[in-house]
Scaffold this motif. Structure first.
Motif, PDB file in Angstrom:
ATOM      1  N   GLY A 223     -16.465   4.000 -33.037  1.00 20.11           N
ATOM      2  CA  GLY A 223     -15.575   2.867 -33.235  1.00 20.11           C
ATOM      3  C   GLY A 223     -14.324   3.249 -33.974  1.00 20.11           C
ATOM      4  N   SER A 224     -13.189   2.694 -33.571  1.00 25.45           N
ATOM      5  CA  SER A 224     -11.915   3.010 -34.227  1.00 25.45           C
ATOM      6  C   SER A 224     -11.081   1.748 -34.352  1.00 25.45           C
ATOM      7  N   LEU A 225     -10.295   1.707 -35.413  1.00 26.85           N
ATOM      8  CA  LEU A 225      -9.314   0.644 -35.593  1.00 26.85           C
ATOM      9  C   LEU A 225      -8.100   1.239 -36.289  1.00 26.85           C
TER      10      LEU A 225
ATOM     11  N   ARG B   5     -13.283  -9.851 -39.093  1.00 28.17           N
ATOM     12  CA  ARG B   5     -14.423 -10.547 -38.480  1.00 28.17           C
ATOM     13  C   ARG B   5     -15.048  -9.720 -37.358  1.00 28.17           C
ATOM     14  N   ILE B   6     -14.203  -9.096 -36.529  1.00 28.80           N
ATOM     15  CA  ILE B   6     -14.734  -8.271 -35.437  1.00 28.80           C
ATOM     16  C   ILE B   6     -15.427  -7.035 -35.999  1.00 28.80           C
ATOM     17  N   CYS B   7     -14.799  -6.399 -36.984  1.00 31.03           N
ATOM     18  CA  CYS B   7     -15.353  -5.151 -37.537  1.00 31.03           C
ATOM     19  C   CYS B   7     -16.702  -5.373 -38.207  1.00 31.03           C
TER      20      CYS B   7
ATOM     21  N   ASN C  63     -12.204   1.087 -29.080  1.00 27.66           N
ATOM     22  CA  ASN C  63     -11.049   0.847 -29.937  1.00 27.66           C
ATOM     23  C   ASN C  63     -10.921  -0.656 -30.155  1.00 27.66           C
ATOM     24  N   ILE C  64     -11.027  -1.068 -31.408  1.00 18.74           N
ATOM     25  CA  ILE C  64     -10.883  -2.481 -31.766  1.00 18.74           C
ATOM     26  C   ILE C  64      -9.395  -2.761 -31.901  1.00 18.74           C
ATOM     27  N   CYS C  65      -8.873  -3.625 -31.041  1.00 18.39           N
ATOM     28  CA  CYS C  65      -7.413  -3.758 -30.936  1.00 18.39           C
ATOM     29  C   CYS C  65      -6.965  -5.208 -30.751  1.00 18.39           C
ATOM     30  N   PRO C  66      -7.295  -6.090 -31.696  1.00 17.06           N
ATOM     31  CA  PRO C  66      -6.828  -7.475 -31.578  1.00 17.06           C
ATOM     32  C   PRO C  66      -5.329  -7.600 -31.833  1.00 17.06           C
ATOM     33  N   GLU C  67      -4.737  -8.644 -31.278  1.00 18.07           N
ATOM     34  CA  GLU C  67      -3.325  -8.915 -31.527  1.00 18.07           C
ATOM     35  C   GLU C  67      -3.132  -9.450 -32.952  1.00 18.07           C
ATOM     36  N   ASN C  68      -1.916  -9.299 -33.458  1.00 19.20           N
ATOM     37  CA  ASN C  68      -1.574  -9.893 -34.749  1.00 19.20           C
ATOM     38  C   ASN C  68      -1.359 -11.391 -34.637  1.00 19.20           C
TER      39      ASN C  68
ATOM     40  N   PRO D 120     -11.686  -1.043 -24.837  1.00 24.14           N
ATOM     41  CA  PRO D 120     -11.036  -1.894 -25.835  1.00 24.14           C
ATOM     42  C   PRO D 120     -11.933  -3.069 -26.231  1.00 24.14           C
ATOM     43  N   ILE D 121     -11.937  -3.389 -27.518  1.00 22.66           N
ATOM     44  CA  ILE D 121     -12.503  -4.647 -28.005  1.00 22.66           C
ATOM     45  C   ILE D 121     -11.303  -5.479 -28.422  1.00 22.66           C
ATOM     46  N   TYR D 122     -10.990  -6.478 -27.628  1.00 21.25           N
ATOM     47  CA  TYR D 122      -9.689  -7.152 -27.690  1.00 21.25           C
ATOM     48  C   TYR D 122      -9.840  -8.604 -28.112  1.00 21.25           C
ATOM     49  N   SER D 123      -8.843  -9.072 -28.837  1.00 20.64           N
ATOM     50  CA  SER D 123      -8.751 -10.491 -29.164  1.00 20.64           C
ATOM     51  C   SER D 123      -7.290 -10.887 -29.108  1.00 20.64           C
TER      52      SER D 123
END
Length: 217
Positions: free
Chosen positions: A68-70, A82-84, A123-128, A149-152
């Motif tokens: 896992g990466s962020l 919250r995702i992490c 890769n955890i990659c939610p938008e700002n 990708p783990i996306y939000s």
């Protein structure tokens, strides 16, 4: 005022934005993520779609030593945290940006980021920020790195181009949704990573139309 479409239209002759097209009013949809790629003239055989898919198919074969990466500088809205918290029930996360940093920071630059992501399975990659049609480069750079990708962000980002089964979507406002979707994704890693296509057949047409509208403005 810069996200007020009325103010923008009355202040500028042409507005490039992630708002829907209104060509009569010279409001032209140009997704933010497209601006990260240098294909100002769309070539049918060499374009953003083929570029990202080629990078994906090369880099997904790299050894994935990091589960896992962020990579982020902050988490002002709490979406990443919250995702992490849920993901860390299953795997450790390397935080290689300023936010929660626990490894050597990645040097600035998109290519440095992609080279790092080659080593990552997720890769955890939610938008700002969350807004209709607002999609930055985060999701696409995860693809370039050969990651899942783990996306939000927008619920169905660029629904006319991206295959929905190639990423894990999480509603980062709902812990229940995050837990459900991450668990489901981890049970279907092979389905997420297999196959050489990331984009729908009509994706090239959509990108081409963006550039046509840009050139004809």
């Amino acid at each position: 005022t810069y996200n007020n479409i009325y103010n923008l239209k009355t202040s500028f002759d042409i507005v490039f934005s992630f708002f829907n097209n209104n060509l009569e009013k010279n409001v032209i949809q140009l997704p933010f993520w497209i601006t990260k790629y240098n294909y100002y003239d769309f070539n049918e055989n060499d374009n953003i779609i083929s570029y990202i898919e080629n990078r994906y198919n090369t880099n997904k074969k790299c050894e994935k030593t990091i589960k896992g990466s962020l990579i982020a500088s902050h988490d002002k809205q709490g979406h990443r945290t919250r995702i992490c918290k849920v993901f860390e029930k299953y795997y450790n996360i390397e935080y290689s940006g300023s936010f929660k940093n626990n490894v050597k920071k990645i040097p600035d630059g998109d290519e440095n980021k992609i080279n790092y992501l080659k080593n990552c399975l997720f890769n955890i990659c939610p938008e700002n920020s969350f807004a209709d049609n607002y999609i930055t480069e985060k999701l696409f750079q995860a693809f370039e790195g050969g990651c899942i990708p783990i996306y939000s962000g927008e619920v169905n980002p660029n629904k006319n181009i991206i295959l929905e089964h190639k990423y894990i979507y999480c509603n980062s406002r709902s812990t229940e949704n995050i837990e459900e979707n991450i668990k489901k994704g981890l049970e279907n890693i092979d389905n997420l990573i297999n196959g050489d296509k990331l984009f729908k057949p009509e994706a090239s047409l959509y990108i081409s139309s963006c550039y046509d509208n840009l050139k004809n403005a």
